[in-house]
Design an enzyme around this catalytic site. Structure first.
Site, PDB file in Angstrom:
ATOM      1  N   PRO A  38       0.693  -1.068  -0.040  1.00  0.00           N
ATOM      2  CA  PRO A  38      -0.021   0.000  -0.090  1.00  0.00           C
ATOM      3  C   PRO A  38       0.947   1.287  -0.127  1.00  0.00           C
ATOM      4  O   PRO A  38       1.966   1.313   0.491  1.00  0.00           O
ATOM      5  CB  PRO A  38      -0.916  -0.209   1.272  1.00  0.00           C
ATOM      6  CG  PRO A  38      -0.758  -1.526   1.500  1.00  0.00           C
ATOM      7  CD  PRO A  38       0.616  -1.944   0.979  1.00  0.00           C
ATOM      8  N   GLY A  41       1.341   3.758  -5.020  1.00  0.00           N
ATOM      9  CA  GLY A  41       0.974   4.371  -6.254  1.00  0.00           C
ATOM     10  C   GLY A  41       0.324   3.354  -7.195  1.00  0.00           C
ATOM     11  O   GLY A  41       0.086   3.624  -8.280  1.00  0.00           O
ATOM     12  N   VAL A 168      -3.481   9.201   0.332  1.00  0.00           N
ATOM     13  CA  VAL A 168      -4.691   8.322   0.742  1.00  0.00           C
ATOM     14  C   VAL A 168      -5.594   8.458   1.866  1.00  0.00           C
ATOM     15  O   VAL A 168      -6.667   8.318   1.754  1.00  0.00           O
ATOM     16  CB  VAL A 168      -3.817   6.693   0.904  1.00  0.00           C
ATOM     17  CG1 VAL A 168      -4.866   5.798   1.323  1.00  0.00           C
ATOM     18  CG2 VAL A 168      -3.290   6.206  -0.495  1.00  0.00           C
ATOM     19  N   ARG A 253      -7.339  28.075 -25.102  1.00  0.00           N
ATOM     20  CA  ARG A 253      -7.445  28.204 -26.570  1.00  0.00           C
ATOM     21  C   ARG A 253      -6.827  29.821 -26.687  1.00  0.00           C
ATOM     22  O   ARG A 253      -6.633  30.523 -25.719  1.00  0.00           O
ATOM     23  CB  ARG A 253      -8.702  28.415 -27.113  1.00  0.00           C
ATOM     24  CG  ARG A 253      -9.608  26.753 -27.232  1.00  0.00           C
ATOM     25  CD  ARG A 253     -11.093  27.151 -27.446  1.00  0.00           C
ATOM     26  NE  ARG A 253     -11.290  27.559 -28.694  1.00  0.00           N
ATOM     27  CZ  ARG A 253     -12.313  27.934 -29.282  1.00  0.00           C
ATOM     28  NH1 ARG A 253     -13.595  27.697 -28.609  1.00  0.00           N
ATOM     29  NH2 ARG A 253     -12.416  28.388 -30.440  1.00  0.00           N
ATOM     30  N   HIS A 254      -6.345  29.896 -27.969  1.00  0.00           N
ATOM     31  CA  HIS A 254      -5.958  31.488 -28.211  1.00  0.00           C
ATOM     32  C   HIS A 254      -6.965  32.443 -27.997  1.00  0.00           C
ATOM     33  O   HIS A 254      -8.057  31.747 -27.768  1.00  0.00           O
ATOM     34  CB  HIS A 254      -5.634  31.236 -29.800  1.00  0.00           C
ATOM     35  CG  HIS A 254      -6.567  30.625 -30.485  1.00  0.00           C
ATOM     36  ND1 HIS A 254      -7.722  31.604 -30.831  1.00  0.00           N
ATOM     37  CD2 HIS A 254      -6.915  29.457 -31.030  1.00  0.00           C
ATOM     38  CE1 HIS A 254      -8.666  30.675 -31.604  1.00  0.00           C
ATOM     39  NE2 HIS A 254      -7.981  29.459 -31.663  1.00  0.00           N
ATOM     40  N   ASN A 260     -12.681  33.386 -36.060  1.00  0.00           N
ATOM     41  CA  ASN A 260     -13.840  33.051 -34.979  1.00  0.00           C
ATOM     42  C   ASN A 260     -14.836  34.112 -35.305  1.00  0.00           C
ATOM     43  O   ASN A 260     -16.204  33.798 -35.268  1.00  0.00           O
ATOM     44  CB  ASN A 260     -13.223  33.153 -33.725  1.00  0.00           C
ATOM     45  CG  ASN A 260     -12.341  32.293 -33.166  1.00  0.00           C
ATOM     46  OD1 ASN A 260     -11.517  32.244 -32.602  1.00  0.00           O
ATOM     47  ND2 ASN A 260     -12.392  30.932 -33.698  1.00  0.00           N
ATOM     48  N   GLY A 266     -10.969  26.709 -39.044  1.00  0.00           N
ATOM     49  CA  GLY A 266      -9.698  26.718 -39.406  1.00  0.00           C
ATOM     50  C   GLY A 266      -8.820  27.879 -39.740  1.00  0.00           C
ATOM     51  O   GLY A 266      -9.147  29.048 -39.158  1.00  0.00           O
ATOM     52  N   ARG A 304      -2.709  32.754 -34.373  1.00  0.00           N
ATOM     53  CA  ARG A 304      -3.508  33.151 -33.290  1.00  0.00           C
ATOM     54  C   ARG A 304      -3.125  32.693 -31.884  1.00  0.00           C
ATOM     55  O   ARG A 304      -3.076  33.412 -30.957  1.00  0.00           O
ATOM     56  CB  ARG A 304      -4.786  32.976 -33.420  1.00  0.00           C
ATOM     57  CG  ARG A 304      -5.227  31.399 -34.018  1.00  0.00           C
ATOM     58  CD  ARG A 304      -6.507  31.383 -34.472  1.00  0.00           C
ATOM     59  NE  ARG A 304      -6.820  29.827 -34.650  1.00  0.00           N
ATOM     60  CZ  ARG A 304      -6.630  29.370 -35.803  1.00  0.00           C
ATOM     61  NH1 ARG A 304      -5.790  29.823 -36.643  1.00  0.00           N
ATOM     62  NH2 ARG A 304      -7.090  27.900 -35.968  1.00  0.00           N
ATOM     63  N   GLU A 327      -4.551  23.162 -35.013  1.00  0.00           N
ATOM     64  CA  GLU A 327      -5.788  22.796 -34.922  1.00  0.00           C
ATOM     65  C   GLU A 327      -6.171  21.409 -35.910  1.00  0.00           C
ATOM     66  O   GLU A 327      -5.284  21.360 -36.940  1.00  0.00           O
ATOM     67  CB  GLU A 327      -6.642  24.031 -35.425  1.00  0.00           C
ATOM     68  CG  GLU A 327      -8.245  23.646 -35.326  1.00  0.00           C
ATOM     69  CD  GLU A 327      -8.852  23.326 -34.140  1.00  0.00           C
ATOM     70  OE1 GLU A 327      -8.367  22.093 -33.729  1.00  0.00           O
ATOM     71  OE2 GLU A 327      -9.873  23.871 -33.529  1.00  0.00           O
ATOM     72  N   TYR A 338     -19.886  27.032 -41.280  1.00  0.00           N
ATOM     73  CA  TYR A 338     -20.697  25.837 -41.181  1.00  0.00           C
ATOM     74  C   TYR A 338     -21.977  26.073 -42.179  1.00  0.00           C
ATOM     75  O   TYR A 338     -22.110  24.668 -42.776  1.00  0.00           O
ATOM     76  CB  TYR A 338     -21.397  25.594 -39.791  1.00  0.00           C
ATOM     77  CG  TYR A 338     -20.254  24.934 -38.895  1.00  0.00           C
ATOM     78  CD1 TYR A 338     -19.959  23.433 -39.270  1.00  0.00           C
ATOM     79  CD2 TYR A 338     -19.808  25.661 -37.770  1.00  0.00           C
ATOM     80  CE1 TYR A 338     -19.052  22.933 -38.257  1.00  0.00           C
ATOM     81  CE2 TYR A 338     -18.811  24.890 -36.951  1.00  0.00           C
ATOM     82  CZ  TYR A 338     -18.591  23.743 -37.079  1.00  0.00           C
ATOM     83  OH  TYR A 338     -17.692  22.952 -36.196  1.00  0.00           O
ATOM     84  N   ARG A 352     -20.703  13.949 -40.811  1.00  0.00           N
ATOM     85  CA  ARG A 352     -19.821  14.450 -39.794  1.00  0.00           C
ATOM     86  C   ARG A 352     -21.014  14.536 -38.434  1.00  0.00           C
ATOM     87  O   ARG A 352     -20.706  14.298 -37.137  1.00  0.00           O
ATOM     88  CB  ARG A 352     -19.436  15.516 -39.831  1.00  0.00           C
ATOM     89  CG  ARG A 352     -18.587  16.259 -38.844  1.00  0.00           C
ATOM     90  CD  ARG A 352     -17.657  17.553 -39.212  1.00  0.00           C
ATOM     91  NE  ARG A 352     -16.950  18.115 -38.338  1.00  0.00           N
ATOM     92  CZ  ARG A 352     -17.227  19.011 -37.350  1.00  0.00           C
ATOM     93  NH1 ARG A 352     -18.452  19.560 -37.309  1.00  0.00           N
ATOM     94  NH2 ARG A 352     -16.284  19.298 -36.532  1.00  0.00           N
ATOM     95  N   HIS A 392      -5.986  24.990 -29.426  1.00  0.00           N
ATOM     96  CA  HIS A 392      -7.262  25.108 -30.365  1.00  0.00           C
ATOM     97  C   HIS A 392      -8.325  24.231 -29.739  1.00  0.00           C
ATOM     98  O   HIS A 392      -7.941  23.221 -29.059  1.00  0.00           O
ATOM     99  CB  HIS A 392      -6.930  24.861 -31.787  1.00  0.00           C
ATOM    100  CG  HIS A 392      -5.907  25.698 -32.314  1.00  0.00           C
ATOM    101  ND1 HIS A 392      -6.196  26.822 -32.997  1.00  0.00           N
ATOM    102  CD2 HIS A 392      -4.727  25.394 -32.297  1.00  0.00           C
ATOM    103  CE1 HIS A 392      -4.898  27.369 -33.392  1.00  0.00           C
ATOM    104  NE2 HIS A 392      -4.132  26.315 -32.921  1.00  0.00           N
ATOM    105  N   VAL A 395      -8.062  20.406 -30.588  1.00  0.00           N
ATOM    106  CA  VAL A 395      -6.884  19.670 -29.790  1.00  0.00           C
ATOM    107  C   VAL A 395      -7.089  19.703 -28.473  1.00  0.00           C
ATOM    108  O   VAL A 395      -7.054  18.521 -27.676  1.00  0.00           O
ATOM    109  CB  VAL A 395      -5.513  20.692 -30.210  1.00  0.00           C
ATOM    110  CG1 VAL A 395      -4.743  20.361 -29.336  1.00  0.00           C
ATOM    111  CG2 VAL A 395      -5.337  20.539 -31.611  1.00  0.00           C
TER     112      VAL A 395
END
Length: 478
Positions: A38, A41, A168, A253-254, A260, A266, A304, A327, A338, A352, A392, A395
């Protein structure tokens, strides 16, 4: 790359050539059995190994004998240190029965092809107990037989042992809410002594026929013996890259980019004015955070992300720009909105939405590809101390899914909003996740799973008078 880890010693031993038909087969179920006293780990290794194998696509489940024992008896009456005394025959009988039940469940799991790997998390401190486990895996009527690999965690460093005991006594289900921390510590130390009285370590001569790795003092050195097959090789690779030392990993994220703002996929656009503001506030956050030791910053090579990371160059021991952190490649859809994607490629768009994890953009990548691409990053994150990753949405979803133990269907829909820091602090039995949402305007780039309500992650942030608000969760491994 510089690494904040001790020099590691590695000893390898050539496989023997005994007559074992499972050595000749490729696709056989694997059992990974933990060994050790014990507070060494073992459960930490079990959790991390289970999470890693599932993340790379090898379906794995851990079977913790302690959980079976807790179901079998009331720890407050039965489970104090004397319960683990080898002279307590009644307790030995209960513990053996719990191990047998765990083994049978593990056998059914593998025989029914519910998974490819089972982790048997127990002390397994005697040669007799390990032989029982080997015989179970090699039963004559079992075809194919299970391939078994032992992972022994050996530690004689008092500092590491005391740190593990402290973790523990705070986190173990055996003690939480049942006794004070001091009582828990005293009881746990006595439990360790009971196991020491009968502990037989793995030995390259006495256990020559076994496959195993000995992890010594939390990964300072290793002894590897009779590695056989792809899964065992991956286990060795992973174990040689983890450490048990306290640290935190920061993900962000950036800042908001020009792409954006107009909803394009991308590309390589620079930060917007809001994004530049976030980069400055990010710096101020880390000036106040006072990260212990050296902070390392890893950034993607996109403009970015690099702009965001560059605001902090003088606060870090090292800043590195990794292409592997770029990304997800949207292929022919790079630069489209989109709406454009759906109008130009309606069939691809529907595919997708049907299976986002496996869907690969034409001439681009899938999330499955991204996980494979990011495995070296995960290995380095396991080796390092305190790291900030500037990357990104896709990721960071993959990295967060690893630490938060999310499955493939959940991974592509994890919410990683702009202008937010995610702080990960690995624990023995869990990973603490804190989210700091900055009060800086940014577009919402989150797209919910089809036919599910939209959760943009902003509903719980009510402290608008603060510079950023904070959410904390404890995310438990299986």
């Amino acid at each position: 790359m510089d690494r904040m880890v001790p020099q590691r010693k590695m000893t390898f031993y050539q496989p023997n050539t005994n007559d074992d038909s499972s050595r000749e087969q490729v696709r056989v179920p694997n059992v990974i059995a933990l060994v050790g006293l014990p507070a060494r780990g073992k459960t930490y290794i079990s959790h991390k190994l289970c999470r890693y194998l599932n993340w790379i696509g090898i379906k794995t489940r851990a079977f913790n004998v302690g959980e079976y024992r807790r179901k079998a008896c009331d720890f407050s009456n039965e489970g104090k240190s004397d319960f683990f005394n080898p002279q307590n025959l009644r307790a030995v009988k209960i513990r053996d029965e719990c191990a047998r039940l765990a083994m049978e469940d593990m056998g059914q799991y593998l025989e029914n092809k519910e998974g490819e790997v089972a982790i048997f998390d127990a002390t397994n401190t005697t040669r007799e107990r390990r032989k029982w486990l080997v015989d179970f895996c090699k039963k004559e009527d079992r075809d194919p037989k299970f391939r078994i690999f032992f992972v022994e965690s050996v530690c004689d460093d008092p500092e590491i042992i005391n740190s593990n005991i402290a973790e523990v006594k705070i986190s173990s289900p055996d003690y939480v809410g049942r006794m004070t921390e001091e009582q828990a510590r005293d009881d746990f130390v006595r439990r360790i002594e009971n196991y020491k009285s009968q502990y037989e370590t793995l030995d390259e001569e006495l256990d020559d026929e076994l496959s195993f790795i000995r992890v010594i003092n939390a990964g300072r050195s290793f002894y590897v013996h009779n590695v056989n097959g792809h899964v065992q090789s991956r286990v060795v690779y992973f174990l040689m890259n983890i450490h048990l030392l306290p640290r935190s990993i920061y993900l962000t994220r950036h800042g908001e980019s020009e792409y954006n703002r107009i909803g394009r996929l991308g590309g390589d656009s620079p930060l917007s004015d809001n994004g530049l503001t976030y980069a400055q506030k990010l710096r101020e956050y880390f000036e106040k955070e006072n990260v212990p030791g050296d902070l390392r910053i890893w950034s993607s090579q996109k403009i970015r992300a690099a702009q965001t990371a560059n605001h902090m160059k003088d606060l870090a021991a090292h800043v590195e720009y990794w292409k592997v952190l770029d990304e997800i490649d949207a292929g022919i859809c790079e630069g489209l909105t989109y709406e454009d994607f759906q109008a130009r490629y309606p069939k691809q768009f529907a595919e997708r939405d049907k299976d986002k994890y496996h869907y690969r953009y034409p001439s681009g990548e899938s999330y499955e590809d991204l996980v494979a691409r990011l495995e070296p990053v995960i290995m380095e994150l396991e080796r390092q101390s305190n790291v900030l990753v500037v990357s990104h949405q896709a990721v960071l979803r993959c990295i967060l899914a690893y630490f938060d133990n999310k499955n493939r269907s959940e991974l592509p829909y994890l919410n990683v909003p702009l202008h937010t820091i995610i702080k990960l602090t690995p624990k023995a039995y869990s990973c603490e996740i804190e989210m700091f949402k900055f009060k800086i305007d940014a577009v919402d780039t989150y797209r919910a799973k089809p036919n599910e309500p939209v959760d943009n992650g902003n509903g719980n942030h009510s402290s608008l008078e603060w510079e950023y608000s904070n959410e904390t969760t404890l995310c438990h491994s299986p």
